[in-house]
Design a protein around this motif. Sequence first.
Motif, mmCIF file in Angstrom:
data_model
loop_
_atom_site.group_PDB
_atom_site.id
_atom_site.type_symbol
_atom_site.label_atom_id
_atom_site.label_comp_id
_atom_site.label_asym_id
_atom_site.label_seq_id
_atom_site.Cartn_x
_atom_site.Cartn_y
_atom_site.Cartn_z
ATOM 1 N N MET A 136 0.781 70.567 -2.584
ATOM 2 C CA MET A 136 1.814 70.004 -1.704
ATOM 3 C C MET A 136 1.732 70.657 -0.320
ATOM 4 S SD MET A 136 5.019 68.993 -4.057
ATOM 5 C CE MET A 136 5.779 70.602 -4.128
ATOM 6 N N HIS A 167 -3.460 78.961 -3.375
ATOM 7 C CA HIS A 167 -4.126 77.656 -3.280
ATOM 8 C C HIS A 167 -5.619 77.846 -2.984
ATOM 9 C CE1 HIS A 167 0.075 76.420 -1.881
ATOM 10 N NE2 HIS A 167 -0.120 75.641 -2.923
ATOM 11 N N LEU A 211 -7.829 78.610 -5.747
ATOM 12 C CA LEU A 211 -8.142 77.425 -6.574
ATOM 13 C C LEU A 211 -9.293 76.628 -5.955
ATOM 14 C CD1 LEU A 211 -4.615 76.063 -7.637
ATOM 15 C CD2 LEU A 211 -5.973 77.876 -8.668
ATOM 16 N N PHE A 220 -5.723 73.687 -11.709
ATOM 17 C CA PHE A 220 -4.265 73.891 -11.602
ATOM 18 C C PHE A 220 -3.963 75.364 -11.833
ATOM 19 C CE2 PHE A 220 -4.725 69.443 -12.432
ATOM 20 C CZ PHE A 220 -3.692 68.838 -11.724
ATOM 21 N N GLY A 221 -2.950 75.884 -11.122
ATOM 22 C CA GLY A 221 -2.616 77.302 -11.217
ATOM 23 C C GLY A 221 -1.735 77.606 -12.424
ATOM 24 N N ASP A 246 2.277 77.784 -12.319
ATOM 25 C CA ASP A 246 3.113 76.702 -12.855
ATOM 26 C C ASP A 246 2.648 76.426 -14.287
ATOM 27 O OD1 ASP A 246 4.665 75.711 -10.320
ATOM 28 O OD2 ASP A 246 2.616 76.092 -9.689
ATOM 29 N N GLU A 278 -5.915 81.733 -12.148
ATOM 30 C CA GLU A 278 -4.973 82.860 -12.281
ATOM 31 C C GLU A 278 -3.994 82.881 -11.098
ATOM 32 O OE1 GLU A 278 -4.648 84.788 -14.885
ATOM 33 O OE2 GLU A 278 -6.365 83.847 -15.865
ATOM 34 N N ILE A 303 -2.161 84.285 -8.026
ATOM 35 C CA ILE A 303 -2.420 85.271 -6.963
ATOM 36 C C ILE A 303 -1.072 85.816 -6.482
ATOM 37 C CG2 ILE A 303 -3.473 85.661 -4.703
ATOM 38 C CD1 ILE A 303 -5.480 84.938 -6.943
ATOM 39 N N LEU A 353 2.578 84.485 -5.050
ATOM 40 C CA LEU A 353 2.609 83.709 -3.809
ATOM 41 C C LEU A 353 3.159 82.322 -4.106
ATOM 42 C CD1 LEU A 353 -0.772 84.636 -2.078
ATOM 43 C CD2 LEU A 353 1.450 85.791 -1.969
HETATM 44 P P1 AMP Z 1 1.895 73.412 -5.045
HETATM 45 O O1 AMP Z 1 1.347 73.204 -3.673
HETATM 46 O O2 AMP Z 1 2.988 74.404 -5.130
HETATM 47 O O3 AMP Z 1 2.178 72.117 -5.747
HETATM 48 O O4 AMP Z 1 0.723 74.070 -5.872
HETATM 49 C C1 AMP Z 1 -0.553 73.489 -5.933
HETATM 50 C C2 AMP Z 1 -1.387 74.241 -6.956
HETATM 51 O O5 AMP Z 1 -1.491 75.613 -6.575
HETATM 52 C C3 AMP Z 1 -0.754 74.216 -8.349
HETATM 53 O O6 AMP Z 1 -1.787 74.035 -9.306
HETATM 54 C C4 AMP Z 1 -0.135 75.575 -8.442
HETATM 55 O O7 AMP Z 1 -0.023 76.041 -9.775
HETATM 56 C C5 AMP Z 1 -1.126 76.420 -7.672
HETATM 57 N N1 AMP Z 1 -0.526 77.673 -7.198
HETATM 58 C C6 AMP Z 1 0.678 77.823 -6.593
HETATM 59 N N2 AMP Z 1 0.919 79.137 -6.350
HETATM 60 C C7 AMP Z 1 -0.158 79.807 -6.818
HETATM 61 C C8 AMP Z 1 -0.508 81.199 -6.876
HETATM 62 N N3 AMP Z 1 0.288 82.154 -6.390
HETATM 63 N N4 AMP Z 1 -1.704 81.543 -7.429
HETATM 64 C C9 AMP Z 1 -2.531 80.580 -7.931
HETATM 65 N N5 AMP Z 1 -2.253 79.264 -7.901
HETATM 66 C C10 AMP Z 1 -1.085 78.878 -7.355
#
Ligand code: AMP
Length: 283
Positions: free
Chosen positions: A26, A33, A36, A143-144, A147, A171, A173, A181
Amino acid sequence: MKIISDIQELRDHLRGQNRASFVPTMGNLHEGHLSLMRLARQHGDPVVASIFVNRLQFGPNEDFDSYPRTMQADIDKLEKEGVYILFAPTERDLYPQPQEYRVDPPQQLGDILEGEFRPGFFKGVCTVVLKLFSCVQPKVAVFGKKDYQQLMIIRQMAKQFALPVDIIPGETIRADDGLALSSRNGYLSTEERAEAPELQRTLQEVREQVLQLNSRNTNALSELEKAAVVKLVGRGWKPDYIAIRQQSDLAPASNESLQSGEPLVILTAAKLGKTRLIDNLEI
Ligand code: AMP
């Protein structure tokens, strides 16, 4: 990096690519991010990222309007990571008609924990992820674990719909002080930011307590959960849940699962001021 908002143009650019690796986000990108993106590069080529703040997964009183949108900074970060395509559709690109067909995850996964406190959240997530998969047609998607429940629900969706996509977990971060984060960390005041790592510290304490548990008391696990909630409340948090669950299906951990060495995970969501943070810790 190509920045594409139109679904047809995306398809034209990806024609003939059958090893694409996809990271949906997002936006408001941070090191989590970007980790990933690096993981995606190890599993496929080219790497496709998406940025889309998905209205369907926000509740009426949630932060859809105020969610941080930092497109230019995000583009610069993705360029540095060597991402090949950024898919950044507008709402009209992705939902040209009202999205009436939705993916409804099963209650036992979708209505617990996050789903209990954010009704319809996982329906919104699954719907957009399925649609993004249909647009990008990746071989793998990353995917992280941050979540945790979302990762599990997407995995099950891919399995039950026989989607030709491997779901790869990344994993979490963290900042040096242990705070996971998150785009929402930017909402925290200075004092709240100083307190925020306490959420992960609390999960670590619960993990220690679980590992030392030699009680036959059937309520021992739920007492640990309650004590952790009480501790956070005492520090000014408003916890939605702290839950010790089985990794395999997120069902509540029992004494039997503990005894048989079943892998467990502690999940939490808690509000600090107006900011709702989530985190988890595997045991
Ligand atoms: P979001 O932008 O919050 O929808 O997250 C996009 C992707 O980044 C999702 O797969 C999240 O699980 C992953 N993500 C968010 N925060 C972290 C983090 N601190 N470490 C690793 N992955 C993350």
